[in-house]
Structure formats: structure tokens, C-alpha cells
Design an enzyme around this catalytic site. Sequence first.
Site, mmCIF file in Angstrom:
data_model
loop_
_atom_site.group_PDB
_atom_site.id
_atom_site.type_symbol
_atom_site.label_atom_id
_atom_site.label_comp_id
_atom_site.label_asym_id
_atom_site.label_seq_id
_atom_site.Cartn_x
_atom_site.Cartn_y
_atom_site.Cartn_z
ATOM 1 C CB CYS A 68 7.694 -4.997 -4.638
ATOM 2 S SG CYS A 68 7.764 -3.637 -5.809
ATOM 3 C CB CYS A 72 5.682 1.834 -1.541
ATOM 4 S SG CYS A 72 6.167 1.921 -3.281
ATOM 5 C CB CYS A 75 3.504 -1.429 -0.282
ATOM 6 S SG CYS A 75 2.867 -2.700 -1.393
ATOM 7 C CB CYS A 112 -7.920 -3.650 -11.539
ATOM 8 S SG CYS A 112 -9.251 -2.505 -11.873
ATOM 9 C CB CYS A 143 -7.595 -1.580 -15.015
ATOM 10 S SG CYS A 143 -6.539 -0.374 -14.176
ATOM 11 C CB CYS A 203 -6.710 4.271 -13.232
ATOM 12 S SG CYS A 203 -7.165 3.913 -11.519
ATOM 13 N NE ARG A 275 -12.068 2.038 -8.817
ATOM 14 C CZ ARG A 275 -11.143 2.096 -9.767
ATOM 15 N NH1 ARG A 275 -9.889 2.071 -9.462
ATOM 16 N NH2 ARG A 275 -11.500 2.155 -11.033
HETATM 17 N N1 SAM Z 1 3.424 -1.974 -8.069
HETATM 18 C C1 SAM Z 1 2.527 -1.103 -8.746
HETATM 19 C C2 SAM Z 1 2.708 0.325 -8.352
HETATM 20 O O1 SAM Z 1 2.997 0.600 -7.205
HETATM 21 O O2 SAM Z 1 2.513 1.185 -9.198
HETATM 22 C C3 SAM Z 1 1.085 -1.484 -8.580
HETATM 23 C C4 SAM Z 1 0.509 -2.042 -7.315
HETATM 24 S S1 SAM Z 1 0.359 -0.926 -5.957
HETATM 25 C C5 SAM Z 1 -0.041 -2.012 -4.660
HETATM 26 C C6 SAM Z 1 -1.071 0.044 -6.304
HETATM 27 C C7 SAM Z 1 -1.457 1.157 -5.358
HETATM 28 O O3 SAM Z 1 -2.139 0.618 -4.242
HETATM 29 C C8 SAM Z 1 -0.359 1.996 -4.735
HETATM 30 O O4 SAM Z 1 0.082 2.992 -5.593
HETATM 31 C C9 SAM Z 1 -1.065 2.592 -3.536
HETATM 32 O O5 SAM Z 1 -1.648 3.840 -3.870
HETATM 33 C C10 SAM Z 1 -2.140 1.569 -3.207
HETATM 34 N N2 SAM Z 1 -1.824 0.883 -1.943
HETATM 35 C C11 SAM Z 1 -0.867 -0.046 -1.765
HETATM 36 N N3 SAM Z 1 -0.845 -0.460 -0.471
HETATM 37 C C12 SAM Z 1 -1.804 0.241 0.183
HETATM 38 C C13 SAM Z 1 -2.243 0.275 1.529
HETATM 39 N N4 SAM Z 1 -1.686 -0.481 2.466
HETATM 40 N N5 SAM Z 1 -3.268 1.085 1.857
HETATM 41 C C14 SAM Z 1 -3.838 1.856 0.900
HETATM 42 N N6 SAM Z 1 -3.445 1.876 -0.391
HETATM 43 C C15 SAM Z 1 -2.438 1.088 -0.753
HETATM 44 FE FE1 SF4 Z 2 5.938 -2.429 -5.095
HETATM 45 FE FE2 SF4 Z 2 3.955 -2.061 -3.357
HETATM 46 FE FE3 SF4 Z 2 5.400 0.007 -4.167
HETATM 47 FE FE4 SF4 Z 2 3.702 -1.186 -5.900
HETATM 48 S S1 SF4 Z 2 3.156 -0.099 -4.049
HETATM 49 S S2 SF4 Z 2 5.813 -0.534 -6.284
HETATM 50 S S3 SF4 Z 2 3.867 -3.317 -5.189
HETATM 51 S S4 SF4 Z 2 6.164 -1.745 -2.980
#
Ligand code: SAM
Ligand code: SF4
Length: 339
Positions: A68, A72, A75, A112, A143, A203, A275
Site C-alpha cells: 500500500c 499508516c 499497518c 467485509c 461492507c 462504518c 464493534r
Molecule cells: N486501506 C483501507 C483504509 O485504510 O481505509 C482499508 C483497510 S485498513 C487495514 C482498515 C482499518 O484497519 C484501518 O483504518 C485501521 O483502523 C485498522 N487497522 C489496520 N491495522 C491495524 C492494526 N495493526 N491494529 C489495529 N487496527 C488496525
Molecule cells: Fe494502506 Fe494499511 Fe493505511 Fe489501509 S491502513 S491505507 S491498507 S497502509
Amino acid sequence: MLDKRRIGGEIGAESGARAERWTVAEAAKIYNFPFNDLLFRAHSIHRAHFDPNAVQMSRLLSIKTGGCAEDCGYCSQSAHYPTGLKASKRMEVERVIAEARKAREGGAARYCMGAAWRSPKERDMEAIAAMIRGVKALGMETCMTLGMLSPAQSERLADAGLDYYNHNIDTSERFYGEIITTRTFSDRLETLANVRDAGIKVCAGGILGMGETIDDRVSMLVTLANLPTAPESVPVNMLIPIPGSKLADAPPVDPIDFVRAIALARILMPQSHVRLSAGRTEMTDEMQALCFFAGANSIFVGETLLTADNPGEDHDAALFRRLGLKPMELRPADMEPAE
Ligand code: SAM
Ligand code: SF4
Ligand code: DTB
């Protein structure tokens, strides 16, 4: 003095739209109530709006994993961090539908689908629409979480019949830039508005345990509650620390503080499904029980979230038995009290 009607969240309760906005100071005052008072209030509101023993169950599938462009800090899927995750291409539509069928057999009512994108590309839109149609045809709610959406993309997903779009604000506006630099807090709010305007249910939630303060957590929940219409689903994730990510060594959240945040979410958003989302493998059954009492009424089921572990079916079935919980979507005839 706090207005009792407001603490009950009764203003605009029928539509989910609120005439008044919460202030962070008001919400922080509630968050800091003695624990028993906070839980009593949250649970009373929970009971007034929901069956307190019913839990909504969703199942996740990563339809496009890793690589990606976003940074973040939490992630596993960001290309900016050496997390060791292998990136893969978007899944075929048929495979997604086959996985959804298995999830339905496992009791999930909502499917989802998540993609590691900054936003979907035009070339992906037809396949995405086909996934929505195919999963809906199985009788499940759909979702998606695909990153940022334009108004036109939101309309396309709405036309395909998408029920919910997940897009988390993750933390407070103040703390956001510490966690993500490739997009802004207001970008997130813009996508949420586009999704809402297209008539898709929202959501939106966040993560606790990224080094934010209690005020950041309260502020995040206030932002969600003060949206023109509160999100129908509010995922509260506990950070799963990912080796190699920026937040690999973040200190764990105090479980009592986590339960307080759940209670505050329930009080600020009485009609939303709250949730208990990522991080349940690190929560004791007792902590989860407190979260359910405080107003959580939704979970992800299955061994895996998107890339990280989740308690498996056996553990959750045992937890539901211990607590006398039942899946939310069962018909009334099935809703006998647990033995
Ligand atoms: N890429 C899209 C986005 O970020 O909008 C969707 C997928 S992203 C993995 C969805 C959500 O998962 C993130 O916004 C975050 O809140 C949660 N998330 C991701 N990694 C996580 C982690 N290691 N621990 C807890 N929540 C996590
Ligand atoms: Fe990409 Fe992970 Fe951020 Fe979603 S949360 S935008 S998958 S880096
Ligand atoms: C949400 O708030 N949590 C889910 C869902 N929305 C998409 C994702 C949790 C991801 C946990 C980390 C992983 O599996 O990689």
C-alpha cells in the site's frame, strides 16, 4: 451540570441525527465518571436500544493485500515499512464469493472486504461491483473498505448495492499527523461525507494504543458522534503491534481505559453497533465481557482479520456460551436463552 437527556443520547435518537453536538469537555467528564457509574449508564443506554445479549458477527476478507502507498504507522500492509508481508494482486471475483459462502456457513451475517489501496482505480471498479452483487446474492450484508472514495465512486458502489463502507478516522485530529502523513484527517471526513451522500451506511471508528492521550480518544469519539449522522457501525480496534511498523513497540492499552472508551462510544452513539474489533486475541474473556456489558455488540469472527490473527470459531463459541450471548441475526424462534 451535564444535561441528563444528553447523557442518554436521546436527542434526535430516532433518526440517528443529533440536533446538538457533544463537546470534548462534556464527553471527557463522562469518560472520567467512577467506573461503576460509567458502566451502569452505558449499559442502561445499551439495553434501551439493543438486545443486550445479541452480538452482530462480521467476517473480513483481504481482497488485495499489501504494497500500500499510504504510510499508516500501525499497518502491516504499508509499503513504507519492512513488515515482511508479501503483497498480492486483487482477488478474482469468484474466489471472493466462494469465501463469502464459507463465512455465511460459519454464521457471519456481514461480509467485509478490504483492499490495501489509497483509493480504488477505475480498472478495479467493475470487479468490485461484481463482488458486491455476488455477496449480496448469498443473502449477506456487504461492507467494503478500499481507501478514499470520490462522490462518483461512492455512487457506483451504492448502485451495486453496497450496504456499508468502512473508513476509520483512527484517532483525534490533533494526533493524526503523528500516525499518517500521506493523507489528512479532513481527507477521511470527506470520504465519509461522500459515502453518506451516496446513501451507503457508514462504518467508522479508530484504534486505541498508538501512543495517543485519553483526550485524543475522547476527541475521536466526539468527532464520530458529531458527524451529521453518527456512523451505523463504530469499530474500536486495539492496536495489534506489527513488527517492522512504526508502532511495533507501542505500549499496550490499559484494559480498564479500553472498556471506558467502549462505554463512552455507547453513550455518545446510542444507536450504533459498537464493534470490539482488532486486538481480541490479546484480550481476556473477562475484558471482552466487560466490553459487551459496556455496550460493544459486534465482533469480527474467524481466524484472521485482514492479515493479523483473530480468536478462532472455537474460542468465540466458548466465549458466547460462557456469557450467554447469541448472534444478532438469528430469528426470534432461535433466540432461546443460552444454557
Ligand atoms: N486501506 C483501507 C483504509 O485504510 O481505509 C482499508 C483497510 S485498513 C487495514 C482498515 C482499518 O484497519 C484501518 O483504518 C485501521 O483502523 C485498522 N487497522 C489496520 N491495522 C491495524 C492494526 N495493526 N491494529 C489495529 N487496527 C488496525
Ligand atoms: Fe494502506 Fe494499511 Fe493505511 Fe489501509 S491502513 S491505507 S491498507 S497502509
Ligand atoms: C476495522 O476497523 N478493523 C478491521 C476492519 N475495520 C477493516 C481491520 C482490522 C485490521 C487488523 C490488522 C490486520 O489484520 O492486518
